[in-house]
Design a protein around this motif. Structure first.
Motif, PDB file in Angstrom:
ATOM      1  N   ASP A  71      17.196   5.454  11.319  1.00 19.62           N
ATOM      2  CA  ASP A  71      16.116   6.158  11.909  1.00 19.62           C
ATOM      3  C   ASP A  71      15.509   5.104  12.750  1.00 19.62           C
ATOM      4  N   LEU A  72      14.614   6.216  13.621  1.00 13.55           N
ATOM      5  CA  LEU A  72      13.733   5.220  14.379  1.00 13.55           C
ATOM      6  C   LEU A  72      12.404   4.771  13.766  1.00 13.55           C
ATOM      7  N   ALA A 129      12.797   7.220  -3.379  1.00 10.39           N
ATOM      8  CA  ALA A 129      12.363   7.808  -2.291  1.00 10.39           C
ATOM      9  C   ALA A 129      11.490   6.773  -1.175  1.00 10.39           C
ATOM     10  N   ILE A 130      11.232   5.488  -2.056  1.00 10.42           N
ATOM     11  CA  ILE A 130      10.487   4.788  -1.178  1.00 10.42           C
ATOM     12  C   ILE A 130      11.285   3.296  -1.198  1.00 10.42           C
ATOM     13  N   PRO A 152      15.270   3.398   0.425  1.00 12.05           N
ATOM     14  CA  PRO A 152      15.246   3.710   2.090  1.00 12.05           C
ATOM     15  C   PRO A 152      14.737   2.758   2.694  1.00 12.05           C
ATOM     16  N   SER A 153      13.708   1.968   2.159  1.00 18.13           N
ATOM     17  CA  SER A 153      12.933   0.848   2.848  1.00 18.13           C
ATOM     18  C   SER A 153      13.706  -0.417   2.910  1.00 18.13           C
ATOM     19  N   ASP A 199       0.694  -1.032  -0.022  1.00 13.46           N
ATOM     20  CA  ASP A 199       0.043  -0.078   0.070  1.00 13.46           C
ATOM     21  C   ASP A 199       0.721   1.224   0.033  1.00 13.46           C
ATOM     22  N   ILE A 200       1.971   1.326   0.374  1.00 14.36           N
ATOM     23  CA  ILE A 200       2.905   2.254   0.377  1.00 14.36           C
ATOM     24  C   ILE A 200       3.064   2.683  -0.886  1.00 14.36           C
ATOM     25  N   ARG A 223      11.426   8.235  -8.903  1.00 10.81           N
ATOM     26  CA  ARG A 223      11.301   8.818  -7.655  1.00 10.81           C
ATOM     27  C   ARG A 223      10.659   7.722  -6.544  1.00 10.81           C
TER      28      ARG A 223
END
Lengths: 365, 300
Positions: free
Chosen positions: B299-300, B212-213, B216-217, B194-195, B208
């Motif tokens: 990151d948290l 951007a998705i 980083p994941s 769903d992201i 992008r």
């Protein structure tokens, strides 16, 4: 910031399984429409087809008169709030909200202004630099709505957005969504299987079942004059009582029906449908308790649900049928008590074998 | 006088440790200690002694280490190892990621290609080097044949000092590509769908969405792949031994081959143990550095 949405003869299959069949629907601008139905009825698929996340197999979808079913999701002018929120986990709240605007090269000062406005409106200003993992479920929900709001879309699409919240938060968010709609006056489509959400939020409810639309109407119209037995049973808590009709003949008010050997109810339904009638439906609030022998049928209370302001008495009639009746919250009756039931036939509905409903004149709101 | 029997004390409370449970880990622990922990400390002890196969001689302090760092061949082998790690690790990570992105689909073709690319990983080093020696054979090898079609002469990969390590790296990359690809694939498949739908509604282009998705994941997996590959590739031995014997002129001689030569061909076990400890520290430092860098950005 409002769109008229027109769905014309839309069909959809997944493999050999048909999920939507020749469905048409028109949604005027500013309207809050709720797609209501049980799991698997195709309501989410229809929403996703409007969003562009599912292809349209047959038929067409128009927004403001322009056909959009061939456009990619981002170019349809709609924003969606997902059941799981679908926030980008590695981005801050602010980045989540600005991502869509940056992609279409909106000027930075415009983005900042919109984010500030949305953050103020949704009271998430203090969360802007946090990541979704640091937020509670309710806060994530607000961010997901904020991400949709900043896009200033023609229509908002909500896919069961309250189902992951606890009961108290769900009620609060429901009220906030209603306020959001009043403030933005955007077209909003909301998918849910929860009839309370549908009744409280919708200008109009689209009740769906088994690949098609069962009824479209204002919440009280759906409640008071359900088009089919499915709608009558699906909307309303407790569920409407259904009794099999064994005989029907003209009576004092309209059609008088027999439901078993000893129970006869005078309804306000016109007598000309006597030959069609297969079952009678009556809501708990149209059935009251009386002393034994003083009603239309006697029985014993099987279960008593105390809800505070009222109680629901589940009465087993002497012929074995179960009927739920409304009773005062202060009732002294208990399980096992012998009671009689009084049916307000003017509020009863009749259904034919295919489930089509017939209403009395007085059943109108 | 009658003795009152004291109530029997339970042998252990519900939360006190029950040593019988240790039996479950005992078999693993036994092999872990005898085959890993003990040799590690024995190796350290050995590196401070003058030792051969027949006896461990006198304590020499840091003598072996001093000899080691005065040995040009050792220093060259350290340089060779770093060069090899530099050639292979980034390439493995990037090609593995590229393949995973390309094959992250539920189609038959993708499944077949995934199996095909993973296939090389199950081969033994002997087979892998055999295949690549055939590829690199001058005049008759696959490379020579392909060059021949265009009327060109293939470079002498295995015998050219400038190309020999590249040849070893090529064989290694082909051999080891399966694991990074599979790790990246499993990471990609854990990104919620769903992201991507939200990104599509957010007008994100393919590029992008990737930058951007997707990337980083999977950054944790990227760090994991780098660490695993650094640890693995620092231990280069089989390919270099079987393809080039460390030559020409020691340019493909990695640290492990130096250790093998020193300890098991020249029987200078103390020196070999010292070289092993240096390699151990190098791998540890590289893995720790990578871990710390990726932690800092976490990151948290």
């Amino acid at each position: 910031m409002s769109a008229e949405i027109e769905i014309r003869n839309v069909s959809k299959s997944f493999g050999s399984a048909k999920v939507l069949e020749n469905l048409s629907l028109s949604i005027p601008g500013h309207e809050f429409v709720v797609f209501l139905g049980p799991s698997g009825c195709g309501k989410s698929t229809l929403l996703r087809m409007i969003a562009g996340l599912e292809s349209v197999e047959d038929g067409e979808i128009l927004i403001n008169g322009e056909r959009i079913d061939h456009l990619p999701p981002g170019q349809r002018g709609v924003a969606m709030v997902f059941q799981s929120y679908a926030l980008y986990p590695h981005m801050t709240v602010r980045q989540n909200m600005t991502f869509g605007l940056e992609n279409i090269n909106v000027a930075k000062d415009v983005i900042d202004a919109r984010v500030a406005d949305a953050a103020r409106m949704l009271e998430i200003g203090h969360l802007l630099d946090r990541k979704p993992g640091q937020l509670s479920g309710g806060q994530r929900q607000r961010v997901a709505i904020g991400r949709a709001v900043v896009k200033e879309p023609n229509a908002f699409l909500f896919d069961e957005p309250l189902s992951n919240l606890d009961a108290a938060l769900r009620t609060r968010t429901r009220i906030e969504l209603a306020q959001l709609h009043q403030r933005l006056r955007s077209t909003m489509i909301f998918v849910t299987h929860d009839q309370i959400e549908a009744m409280t939020l919708a200008d109009r409810i689209v009740v769906m079942n088994n690949k098609k639309i069962e009824q479209i109407g204002a919440p009280m119209e759906i409640y008071d004059r359900p088009a089919t037995r499915f709608v009558a049973g699906f909307v309303g808590t407790p569920q409407m009582n259904f009794l099999d009709v064994t005989a029907a003949r003209p009576g004092a008010l309209g059609l008088s029906v027999a439901c078993g050997p000893k129970l006869s109810i005078d309804t306000a339904v016109a007598p000309d449908v006597a030959g069609e009638v297969a079952s009678l439906g009556i809501r708990a609030e149209a059935v009251s308790l009386a002393a034994p022998g003083e009603g239309q049928a006697d029985g014993v209370i099987d279960v008593l649900e105390r809800l505070g302001d009222r109680s629901l008495a589940h009465v087993r009639l002497d012929d074995g049928q179960m009927v739920v009746a409304n009773e005062s919250g202060q009732t002294r009756l208990g399980v096992g008590a012998r009671v009689a039931l009084r049916f307000d036939g003017t509020k009863a509905h009749l259904f034919d074998g295919a489930g089509k409903a017939y209403h009395g004149r007085e059943a109108a709101p | 006088m009658t003795a009152v029997q004291a109530p029997r004390k339970p042998s252990h409370g519900p939360h006190s440790p029950d040593w019988k449970n240790a039996l479950f880990v005992a078999p693993y622990l036994f092999f872990f200690v005898t085959l890993l922990v003990f040799p590690l400390f024995w190796g350290i002890w050995l590196s401070f002694h003058k030792a051969d196969t027949f006896s461990s001689g006198p304590f020499v302090g840091f003598g072996n280490y001093v000899r080691l760092f005065n040995d040009k061949v050792f220093l060259q082998s350290v340089g060779n190892t770093f060069y090899f790690v530099l050639l292979t690790v980034p390439t493995l990570a990037l090609i593995g990621l590229f393949l995973a992105l390309a094959l992250n689909a539920r189609t038959r073709t993708a499944t077949v290609l995934r199996s095909l690319f993973f296939f090389s990983s199950v081969l033994s080093v002997t087979i892998v080097t055999l295949i690549w020696r055939i590829v690199f054979i001058p005049q008759f090898g696959l490379l020579a044949t392909v060059y021949g079609w265009f009327g060109a002469t293939a470079p002498a990969f295995v015998s050219d000092p400038n190309l020999a390590m590249i040849a070893v790296a090529m064989a290694t990359i082909w051999w080891c590509l399966g694991l990074p690809m599979m790790l990246f694939l499993s990471a990609l498949q854990q990104i919620p769908g769903d992201i991507y739908e939200a990104a599509a509604l957010d007008n994100a282009s393919r590029w992008r969405t990737l930058t951007a998705i997707t990337l980083p994941s999977i950054k944790r997996t990227f760090a994991l792949v780098i660490i695993i590959q650094i640890v693995l590739q620092f231990q280069l031995f089989g390919q270099a031994w079987l393809m080039t014997r460390g030559g020409p002129n020691n340019v493909t001689k990695p640290i492990v081959l130096y250790i093998y030569d020193t300890a098991f061909r020249r029987w200078d076990l103390g020196l070999g143990a010292a070289a092993s400890e240096v390699l151990f520290v190098l791998i540890l430092l590289a893995a720790m550095a990578q871990y710390l860098i990726s932690r800092r950005k976490e990151d948290l």
